[in-house]
Each structure stands twice: as C-alpha cells, then as structure tokens.
Write an enzyme that holds these catalytic residues in place. Structure first.
Site, short mmCIF file in Angstrom:
data_model
loop_
_atom_site.label_atom_id
_atom_site.label_comp_id
_atom_site.label_asym_id
_atom_site.label_seq_id
_atom_site.Cartn_x
_atom_site.Cartn_y
_atom_site.Cartn_z
N SER A 40 4.64 2.71 7.89
CA SER A 40 4.32 1.54 7.08
C SER A 40 5.52 1.12 6.23
CB SER A 40 3.13 1.83 6.16
OG SER A 40 1.95 1.92 6.91
N ASP B 198 0.38 -7.73 1.60
CA ASP B 198 0.76 -6.31 1.67
C ASP B 198 2.27 -6.13 1.67
OD1 ASP B 198 0.30 -3.63 1.58
OD2 ASP B 198 -0.12 -3.39 3.71
N HIS C 222 0.81 -1.22 0.00
CA HIS C 222 0.00 0.00 0.00
C HIS C 222 0.85 1.27 0.00
CE1 HIS C 222 0.43 -0.19 4.52
NE2 HIS C 222 0.46 1.11 4.37
#
Length: 460
Positions: free
Chosen positions: A221, A148, A118
């Site tokens: 992230s 992911d 993402h």
C-alpha cells in the site's frame, strides 16, 4: 584420389537420404490444417514465432522505480483497555507501541513522498527508510481520506531519486505495468502485470481505481504503479481477497487523482473538489431497471442541483452524459474519476445525448455546496444570497439535515456561526472544525435563527 572422391560421394548420398527420411517421418510441421469436416474450432497458425513477454523490457523501469520507492513505518501508541488501577494510580501499563508498515513514493528531489492515508492513519511517529537503508523521520503534510492519499516530507542529506507523475488517462487496458513496494516488509519488490480494467469502484460512490493483475500484498500500500517507461501512473492501494493476500486483483489510485490531491494540499492545505452539480441514477437500482436506464451506456441525469454549473449550462433530467472533454463516459466511475482530477472554476466540455441528439456544452465546475460533517453527522450547505439576506449574515453555514440523535436540539434550518468560538465561513472550514471534536471534551455551537437571535448549544 578416386577412392577419396568415391567415399565422399557415398557419405553425401547417405546423409541426404537420412535427412530426407527424418523430414518425412519424424519432423512435426509448424502449422495445422483443419478441414471443413473437423469438429474443432477452425484457426490459422503462423510460421513466425509469436511475440510475448520476453520482448517487453521491464529492467529500465524497475531500476528507475526501486530507488524512488520507500518503506514507511507507522508507530502508534495503544492507549486502550485501561483498568481501574490505571485510573486511580496511573500505572500506564496499557500504553504500548504498535507498528504498521507500508510503502511510499518519492515525488520530488527535496523529499516529498506520497503514500496512502490508511498507511499513516493514527500515527504518533512516522519513519521512512530509503532503498539505500537510510532512515529518516517524516512529517505529515496533509491527507485526503476520501481518495486515500497522504503527503509526507523528509529532510534528506541531498537530492533524492524521484518519480514523475504520468497521465493515468492515457493508460490502456492490457498495458504492461509494474507494482513496486515492500510487501511483508520485503523491500524493493517488483511485480509485473497488465491493466485489467479502469474506473473501478469498491463500494464508495466517488471511487475510481485502476485494476491490475500485478501481485500486490499487505505492505505494498502506497507503493508505485508504473508503466514500462517508468512513469508513475498509480498509487497501489487495495486488494480484493477473502484471505487478506493477493488472489489476482489489485487496485491503484490513478496518478492524475493523486497528483491533484498533492497539489491541492501544497497550495491550499486541503483538497479542492469541483462538482458538476447533477444527481445520477445508479444502474443497479430498481428505479434504473424499471426505466431501462441500467442498459444505457453513459450516466443518466436524474436531477440537477441548484446554483451549480450543471444548472447554469442547462443540463436537464433525462440527459445522458456520454463524454467529458476527451474522456468517454460509460459508467458513473468514469465520470467521478475524471472530475476528481479537476478543481472548482475549471471548465469541462460535456457531451450529452438529449432525445437522440448529441450536444456538447461547456460546464464550469463549482465547489460542493452540501456536505455531511464528521462526528455529529449534520448535513450543511453554504449560504445562498437568499440565506444571507434572510439571516442577515454573510458568514456561517446552514443546517439542512439533522440525524435522529440530534433532532431535539432545534438545529434544523439554522445557521451555524462558530464551533468552540472558532468562526465558520464555509462548509470546508466547518468540516475541519467538526473533525476536531473530541468525544471526551465539551463542544459549543453558536448559531442564529431567522429572527436574527443567537443561540448557544453546549454538548458534553
């Protein structure tokens, strides 16, 4: 001389008297005595000081990690919102760059970087800034949206600092960990916490995260979760928050899963997923409550798929999976988390409870036989020997499920041979080809029916 001695003795006596009085009347003891008649909780205290965070050394792990964690910049062009003037005159004024940021971890000295899917999704340009402020353009090597995880590559001037993957199966609840990343574009930020739980899922059936209370915020992230030895045990991925900022819970993809995804991308170009071949009853369903399955520790097998390792190993409906290899299975996420680090053809030792008897059987994992393709949502499966004989073809995939919007096109039960004149050999190829379908373009599907007749469907 006698006078000096007398003065010394007087001072010594006065000092002893003062010290004794202090001990009796002012000094608080290091212990607590609780009698049987006291109403509070009974506890014991130690004279020795308690051990705590000060005895855990984070500095070595932090110094190792910060230089291997990078800042990832995702530049994408927003082409939406075109007006009729753009259509007729081509003004192009609505195209404007958008910038997103995240983190990444260097995993090899020649510049391979793992991050979250993402973080780089829909990027037109990717840039990576190292801890020494050097900036490089990055190439996207491959992605796996399901886990992911994405893999990037930069061409640096020399060897780069990197982190080695640790074994996330050995991570223990309560163990100290560090989260390193770039929250709010603040580079090289280190936060500490403990592993709060393992095998967490956030709603998807095949997720399995490490949960920590190390502070993670937007921008973290793709960053590193490391233990106090500096081993990479996870890739920070998500937080649970109503505000969008950290409130005490953060989640990381276990390193064993991330490493397996990276290895698959480098070796095969896509992720090779091995399945056991069972259907599991979820603990929170009415069926599970009715059968009492919701109170079982383990995974209850509610069905076994055909042509799978589970069927060949004679796993049965009603068996309860208690352990795989050395991993105890308490819930479904324990099972999926461990299997996510395995490939087709791997053999696992499955311990089951069958009629109150523990049995351990070897099961060979196989490729998933049925998937749902993107964009059109068709459910397809690899051809069995019977299908190949019936349709007189060794290539293609069989349609076993059609969403309502396409039910009038006669797709169900037929074998798809090609998409836009590109041959389909198995469900993995079909998944890639259907993922390339453009909503604005034309799609041509070539298929064959049980009579051996070829048909072509054109979708505009």
């Amino acid at each position: 001389m006698k006078k000096i001695a007398s003065t010394f003795l007087t001072a010594l006596f006065a000092g002893a008297l003062t010290l004794g009085a202090y001990k009796v009347f002012f000094e608080k003891p290091n212990y607590t005595i609780v009698s049987e008649n006291d109403q509070g909780s009974v506890f014991q205290t130690s004279y020795n000081p308690t051990t705590g965070i000060n005895e855990v050394d984070f500095t070595s792990a932090a110094e190792t990690t910060v230089n291997a964690v990078v800042h990832v910049k995702n530049v994408s062009i927003n082409r939406g919102g075109s007006s009729y003037l753009d259509f007729f005159y081509g003004h192009g004024s609505s195209s404007r760059p958008q910038v997103g940021t995240g983190s990444g971890v260097i995993i090899s000295q020649d510049g391979y970087i793992v991050t979250n899917n993402h973080v780089i999704d829909n990027a037109d340009q990717l840039q990576v800034m190292l801890n020494n402020n050097k900036v490089y353009n990055a190439e996207l090597i491959g992605t796996d949206p399901n886990s992911d995880i994405a893999l990037l590559k930069i061409e640096a001037d020399g060897n780069l600092p990197y982190l080695a993957f640790g074994d996330s199966d050995n991570v223990r609840v309560g163990e100290w960990v560090l989260a390193v990343g770039n929250p709010f574009s603040l580079t090289s930020t280190v936060t500490a916490g403990i592993v709060s739980a393992k095998a967490r899922n956030l709603g998807k059936i095949d997720q399995s995260f490490i949960q920590t209370d190390a502070a993670v915020n937007p921008g973290n992230s793709g960053g590193a979760l490391v233990n106090t030895n500096g081993d990479l045990v996870g890739i920070n991925t998500a937080i649970t928050s109503q505000t969008g900022s950290y409130v005490g819970y953060s989640f990381a993809v276990p390193s064993n899963i991330a490493k397996k995804v990276v290895d698959d991308i480098l070796e095969y170009g896509n992720v090779q997923k091995g399945i056991l071949g069972i259907n599991a009853a979820r603990a929170n369903t009415p069926y599970a409550v009715e059968k009492g399955i919701n109170q079982i520790e383990g995974v209850y097998i509610s069905g076994v798929e055909e042509d799978t390792g589970a069927q060949e190993a004679d796993l049965r409906e009603g068996d309860v999976i208690k352990q795989i290899d050395d991993i105890k299975i308490r819930k479904f996420a324990d099972l999926t988390g461990y299997l996510s680090s395995k490939r087709p053809s791997d053999t696992v030792q499955v311990t089951i409870n069958r009629n109150e008897e523990l049995l351990t059987v070897p099961v060979v994992l196989k490729k998933r036989q049925v998937i749902t393709v993107p964009n059109m949502g068709l459910e397809i499966k690899n051809l069995s020997k019977e299908d190949m004989k019936k349709f007189r073809t060794r290539k293609g995939v069989k349609v076993v499920g059609v969403p309502e919007i396409y039910r009038g096109y006669g797709l169900d039960g037929k074998v798809l041979l090609s998409l836009d004149d590109e041959e389909i050999n198995d469900i993995e190829e079909a998944k890639v080809l259907f993922g390339r379908i453009s909503k604005r373009g034309r799609t041509i599907i070539t298929m064959i029916n049980e009579k051996g007749e070829r048909e072509r469907l054109i979708f505009q």
